[in-house]
Design an enzyme around this catalytic site. Structure first.
Site, PDB file in Angstrom:
ATOM      1  N   ASP A  71       3.339  -3.870 -21.774  1.00  0.00           N
ATOM      2  CA  ASP A  71       3.032  -2.752 -22.657  1.00  0.00           C
ATOM      3  C   ASP A  71       3.783  -1.508 -22.181  1.00  0.00           C
ATOM      4  O   ASP A  71       4.053  -1.351 -20.984  1.00  0.00           O
ATOM      5  CB  ASP A  71       1.536  -2.448 -22.653  1.00  0.00           C
ATOM      6  CG  ASP A  71       0.712  -3.581 -23.245  1.00  0.00           C
ATOM      7  OD1 ASP A  71       1.262  -4.361 -24.030  1.00  0.00           O
ATOM      8  OD2 ASP A  71      -0.485  -3.677 -22.907  1.00  0.00           O
ATOM      9  N   LYS A  72       4.091  -0.622 -23.101  1.00  0.00           N
ATOM     10  CA  LYS A  72       4.837   0.595 -22.774  1.00  0.00           C
ATOM     11  C   LYS A  72       4.227   1.346 -21.594  1.00  0.00           C
ATOM     12  O   LYS A  72       4.941   1.778 -20.685  1.00  0.00           O
ATOM     13  CB  LYS A  72       4.888   1.515 -23.996  1.00  0.00           C
ATOM     14  CG  LYS A  72       5.570   2.853 -23.742  1.00  0.00           C
ATOM     15  CD  LYS A  72       5.539   3.727 -24.982  1.00  0.00           C
ATOM     16  CE  LYS A  72       6.186   5.086 -24.713  1.00  0.00           C
ATOM     17  NZ  LYS A  72       6.147   5.978 -25.902  1.00  0.00           N
TER      18      LYS A  72
END
Length: 231
Positions: A71-72
């Site tokens: 995930d970012k």
């Protein structure tokens, strides 16, 4: 792990852990996408590493292949393949590789060690949630152990037994202990970043078939988060 890393053209936001003719292993900072999205294509690990392997030559045929993603806002170990053959092998074996995360979650867990298991599905706004019907979701299993705790937060060592989207974040949020700084599944005011880090990864090399283990340290911010809450 012996480093085989060329320092030229290394992009910011990625610390190189290992590189050879088949793979690149990096430590990604929180806030950097693993791969492109509809809104952002250039500020991603994939774009930056593609430029890196081209060594500044846009006509170069060198490229990288996406094996998995973080995930970012999750930091930690990210692996890319440098050949399609390596990518196919790594993806085919991915569920068999050992993955360890560290996370700071809200609250004090009554059980200091355990396993969370559910079937995860995705709704129309790309939010993951657990369902009881195995035909409507994919099995997700998350093992955990409490390392340290304060009155407000707990530092966990997490073993990811499956690799579903947002798995760790969903499992702990649904159990009343969302990951600190998680704006989608449970937000804690004053937390600067998502307190989730992919800390260790043990894989089988796609060419040599040797076992390789890559490790990183717990982010300093995680320890500060617990320390501040114990004052």
């Amino acid at each position: 792990m012996t480093k085989k890393v060329s320092t030229k053209h290394q992009p910011r936001g990625l610390s190189f852990l290992y590189e050879d003719r088949d793979i690149i292993v990096v430590d990604k900072v929180s806030g950097l996408l693993s791969m492109g999205s509809a809104r952002e294509r250039e500020k991603t690990a994939y774009f930056l590493l593609t430029n890196y392997v081209k060594k500044g030559n846009p006509k170069s045929r060198n490229r990288i292949f996406i094996v998995h993603r973080l995930d970012k806002d999750t930091s930690g170990i990210l692996v890319f393949a440098k050949t399609e053959k390596a990518k196919v092998f790594l993806q085919g074996e991915w569920q068999n590789f050992h993955k360890k995360y560290y996370a700071v979650v809200e609250g004090v867990l009554p059980e200091k060690e355990g396993m969370i298991s559910s079937y995860l599905a995705e709704n129309s706004i790309h939010r993951m949630y657990s369902v009881k019907d195995p035909e409507k979701g994919k099995l997700a299993k998350t093992g955990y152990k409490v390392i340290r705790e304060s009155k407000r937060f707990s530092l966990l060592e997490i073993e990811l037994l499956t690799g579903r989207k947002n798995q760790i974040r969903v499992h702990f949020a649904e159990n009343g202990h969302p990951v600190a700084g998680d704006k989608m599944y449970g937000e804690k005011a004053g937390v600067k970043r998502l307190a989730l880090h992919a800390a260790s990864l043990c894989i089988q090399h796609p060419h040599s078939k040797k076992e390789m283990t890559f490790t990183t340290n717990i982010p300093g911010y995680f320890n500060k988060l617990l320390h501040y809450q114990t004052k």
